[in-house]
Design a protein around this motif. Structure first.
Motif, mmCIF file in Angstrom:
data_model
loop_
_atom_site.group_PDB
_atom_site.id
_atom_site.type_symbol
_atom_site.label_atom_id
_atom_site.label_comp_id
_atom_site.label_asym_id
_atom_site.label_seq_id
_atom_site.Cartn_x
_atom_site.Cartn_y
_atom_site.Cartn_z
ATOM 1 N N GLY A 52 0.799 -1.232 0.000
ATOM 2 C CA GLY A 52 0.000 0.000 0.000
ATOM 3 C C GLY A 52 0.827 1.276 0.000
ATOM 4 O O GLY A 52 0.371 2.322 -0.452
ATOM 5 N N GLU A 58 -7.965 5.862 1.017
ATOM 6 C CA GLU A 58 -9.191 5.863 0.195
ATOM 7 C C GLU A 58 -8.962 5.275 -1.190
ATOM 8 O O GLU A 58 -9.896 4.895 -1.876
ATOM 9 C CB GLU A 58 -9.804 7.269 0.089
ATOM 10 C CG GLU A 58 -8.958 8.309 -0.608
ATOM 11 C CD GLU A 58 -8.182 9.172 0.384
ATOM 12 O OE1 GLU A 58 -7.701 8.618 1.399
ATOM 13 O OE2 GLU A 58 -8.056 10.382 0.131
ATOM 14 N N TYR A 59 -7.684 5.138 -1.583
ATOM 15 C CA TYR A 59 -7.382 4.468 -2.859
ATOM 16 C C TYR A 59 -6.688 3.129 -2.618
ATOM 17 O O TYR A 59 -5.883 2.668 -3.424
ATOM 18 C CB TYR A 59 -6.525 5.381 -3.751
ATOM 19 C CG TYR A 59 -7.186 6.720 -4.010
ATOM 20 C CD1 TYR A 59 -8.472 6.774 -4.548
ATOM 21 C CD2 TYR A 59 -6.556 7.907 -3.687
ATOM 22 C CE1 TYR A 59 -9.103 7.985 -4.747
ATOM 23 C CE2 TYR A 59 -7.179 9.124 -3.893
ATOM 24 C CZ TYR A 59 -8.451 9.159 -4.414
ATOM 25 O OH TYR A 59 -9.082 10.365 -4.618
ATOM 26 N N GLY A 60 -6.988 2.516 -1.493
ATOM 27 C CA GLY A 60 -6.512 1.162 -1.227
ATOM 28 C C GLY A 60 -5.133 1.081 -0.608
ATOM 29 O O GLY A 60 -4.623 -0.018 -0.367
ATOM 30 N N LYS A 107 -8.530 6.585 -10.367
ATOM 31 C CA LYS A 107 -7.866 6.197 -9.116
ATOM 32 C C LYS A 107 -8.608 5.020 -8.469
ATOM 33 O O LYS A 107 -7.995 4.097 -7.960
ATOM 34 C CB LYS A 107 -7.830 7.383 -8.149
ATOM 35 C CG LYS A 107 -6.849 8.459 -8.579
ATOM 36 C CD LYS A 107 -6.893 9.627 -7.611
ATOM 37 C CE LYS A 107 -6.367 10.873 -8.268
ATOM 38 N NZ LYS A 107 -6.503 12.074 -7.480
ATOM 39 N N ARG A 108 -9.944 5.097 -8.499
ATOM 40 C CA ARG A 108 -10.709 4.030 -7.845
ATOM 41 C C ARG A 108 -10.637 2.732 -8.646
ATOM 42 O O ARG A 108 -10.510 1.646 -8.091
ATOM 43 C CB ARG A 108 -12.165 4.457 -7.649
ATOM 44 C CG ARG A 108 -12.265 5.576 -6.644
ATOM 45 C CD ARG A 108 -13.653 5.888 -6.160
ATOM 46 N NE ARG A 108 -13.601 7.067 -5.305
ATOM 47 C CZ ARG A 108 -13.241 7.044 -4.023
ATOM 48 N NH1 ARG A 108 -12.934 5.904 -3.435
ATOM 49 N NH2 ARG A 108 -13.186 8.164 -3.316
ATOM 50 N N ARG A 112 -6.652 1.592 -6.806
ATOM 51 C CA ARG A 112 -7.084 0.897 -5.591
ATOM 52 C C ARG A 112 -6.726 -0.600 -5.614
ATOM 53 O O ARG A 112 -6.071 -1.093 -4.694
ATOM 54 C CB ARG A 112 -8.581 1.116 -5.377
ATOM 55 C CG ARG A 112 -9.051 0.577 -4.056
ATOM 56 C CD ARG A 112 -10.535 0.610 -3.952
ATOM 57 N NE ARG A 112 -11.023 1.864 -3.406
ATOM 58 C CZ ARG A 112 -12.300 2.203 -3.374
ATOM 59 N NH1 ARG A 112 -13.202 1.398 -3.897
ATOM 60 N NH2 ARG A 112 -12.683 3.337 -2.839
ATOM 61 N N ARG A 116 -3.766 -2.655 -3.274
ATOM 62 C CA ARG A 116 -4.168 -3.767 -2.397
ATOM 63 C C ARG A 116 -3.532 -5.089 -2.809
ATOM 64 O O ARG A 116 -3.766 -6.122 -2.167
ATOM 65 C CB ARG A 116 -5.690 -3.937 -2.469
ATOM 66 C CG ARG A 116 -6.454 -2.856 -1.759
ATOM 67 C CD ARG A 116 -7.924 -3.146 -1.950
ATOM 68 N NE ARG A 116 -8.747 -2.241 -1.175
ATOM 69 C CZ ARG A 116 -10.053 -2.128 -1.351
ATOM 70 N NH1 ARG A 116 -10.669 -2.854 -2.263
ATOM 71 N NH2 ARG A 116 -10.742 -1.293 -0.615
#
Ligand SMILES: Cc1cc2nc3c(=O)[nH]c(=O)nc-3n(C[C@H](O)[C@H](O)[C@H](O)COP(=O)(O)OP(=O)(O)OC[C@H]3O[C@@H](n4cnc5c(N)ncnc54)[C@H](O)[C@@H]3O)c2cc1C
Length: 383
Positions: A52, A58-60, A107-108, A112, A116
């Protein structure tokens, strides 16, 4: 500058060191010889939060400061710099540019899962005809309605076996040089994009590296990163952040060379005494110790500057990358020499360090490029 580590940083470093020794060390030689990317170990490291990095939660991501991120990459690379490379990608070569220039949706959707460890990415800058001179790229992008049509090829791109998407670059008009370049995310299996891996390369063997060819490859316009013509800036953002990761990996690997050399020099007996008693062996150990400590402090300084919010630390990134990778090759060369013939054997890791260290001097800007850049900053020819 205060490089003393907080209690939390010391605990993280200890936990990462134990993880790397326990989970990675027993398998490194095997997957290096098989030229196989250890995806299961990277995913395991990701489960511990080691992928990470500095990416916000918020983006993993783990939302770490740069120094803690650097410590993680260094410790992992002390056992395996290939896994260090994979773990650095969300904060470095693949993710940093999306974080800086990507839309909320990009980004999401892309950053993300990468942060992760649920997805992997490749970043493709160089081409068969242009590496260091990024603006000379020949891959073209033509706008057609809501899509771009890409034609051309990229060379020496890693993670081809596992990448779910590729961050790459193409020019709208070669005459515009760097102002004509656009950045794109292209999903794996997009028609018109094919991968052509190399085999038997000198180092970085577990990474699947090769060519990417684009033949009328249609990319949705919403997958462009940044504005039209902003691709060069996107690429520079990616490589500048990538350089911190490379420096940390090089420091970790150089430390591994020293660890192995010290152990061997205390055990190997020649002329009735451990070889560590010979002054010429001691001289090599001293070169390694002083080189590694210098490289480590330059790398931590770069991380520290980023933690202070310094937006642009290109000069310091060049210094850290160049010194750390030169030190890694020196340390690996000395380690092989101290091992004598056994340094050439796959039974010991130093031959792998030697092969990988040479590659470090070439990636993320060759060390000749960095040497030139550092002089230009100093002479005032470049800001
Ligand atoms: C194992 C491996 C994995 C890689 N993975 C990736 C990846 O995942 N993504 C990616 O984008 N790239 C990757 N690369 C490519 C790497 O970033 C390029 O090889 C590098 O940027 C150099 O480009 P080039 O090889 O075309 O060298 P060239 O640009 O052709 O340079 C050739 C020689 O000329 C020298 N030279 C060039 N310009 C100057 C100058 N201005 N002053 C002095 N000397 C100069 C260079 O230092 C070098 O010695 C990888 C490379 C390797 C070996």
């Amino acid at each position: 500058m205060d490089f003393s580590l907080s209690e939390e940083q010391q605990q993280i470093r200890k936990a990462v060191r134990e993880f790397a020794q326990r989970e990675i060390a027993p398998h490194v030689m095997e997957y290096d010889q098989q030229e196989r990317f250890p995806i299961e170990l990277v995913k395991e490291a990701a489960k511990h939060g080691y992928m990470g990095g500095v990416v916000p939660p918020e983006y993993g991501g783990a939302g770490l400061d740069y120094l803690t991120y650097t410590l993680i990459i260094e410790e992992i690379s002390r056992v395996c710099q290939i896994i260090g490379c994979a773990l650095s990608f969300p904060s470095g070569l693949a993710g940093s540019a999306i974080l800086r220039y990507g839309t909320e949706e990009q980004k999401r959707k892309y950053l993300r899962p990468l942060a992760r460890g649920e997805a992997f990415a490749a970043t493709g800058v160089p081409e068969p005809g242009s590496g260091t001179d990024v603006a000379a790229m020949r891959t073209t992008a033509r706008r057609d309605g809501n899509e771009y049509v890409l034609n051309g090829s990229k060379a020496w791109i890693s993670f081809l076996d596992v990448a779910d998407w590729v961050l790459t670059f193409a020019t709208l008009d070669r005459r515009l040089k760097h102002k004509g370049i656009c950045a794109f995310i292209i999903e794996r299996d997009t028609p018109g994009m094919t991968f052509h891996p190399y085999k038997n390369k000198l180092g970085f063997r577990p990474l699947c590296t090769g060519d990417i060819v684009f033949q009328d490859c249609r990319v949705p316009a919403k997958n462009r990163i940044g504005a039209e013509g902003e691709g060069f800036k996107v690429a520079m953002c990616a490589v500048e952040n990538g350089r911190l990761g490379v420096a940390a990996r090089a420091v970790g690997m150089a430390q591994a060379c020293l660890d192995e050399a010290v152990k061997y020099a205390r055990e190997r007996v020649v002329f009735d005494q451990p070889i560590g008693r010979f002054q010429l062996i001691q001289s090599m150990i001293t070169d390694m110790v002083t080189g590694i400590e210098s490289a480590r402090f330059l790398t931590y300084r770069l991380a520290w500057l980023k933690d202070q919010g310094v937006e642009r630390a290109r000069r310091e990134a060049s210094i850290a990358k160049m010194v750390a990778t030169d030190v890694a090759l020196m340390a690996a060369t000395h380690a092989v020499q101290i091992f004598g013939a056994y340094g050439c054997s796959p039974e010991y890791p130093v031959s792998r360090y030697y092969r990988d260290a040479k590659v470090f001097q070439i990636i993320e800007g060759t060390n000749q490029l960095h040497r030139a850049l550092i002089a230009e900053y100093t002479l005032g020819f470049r800001q």
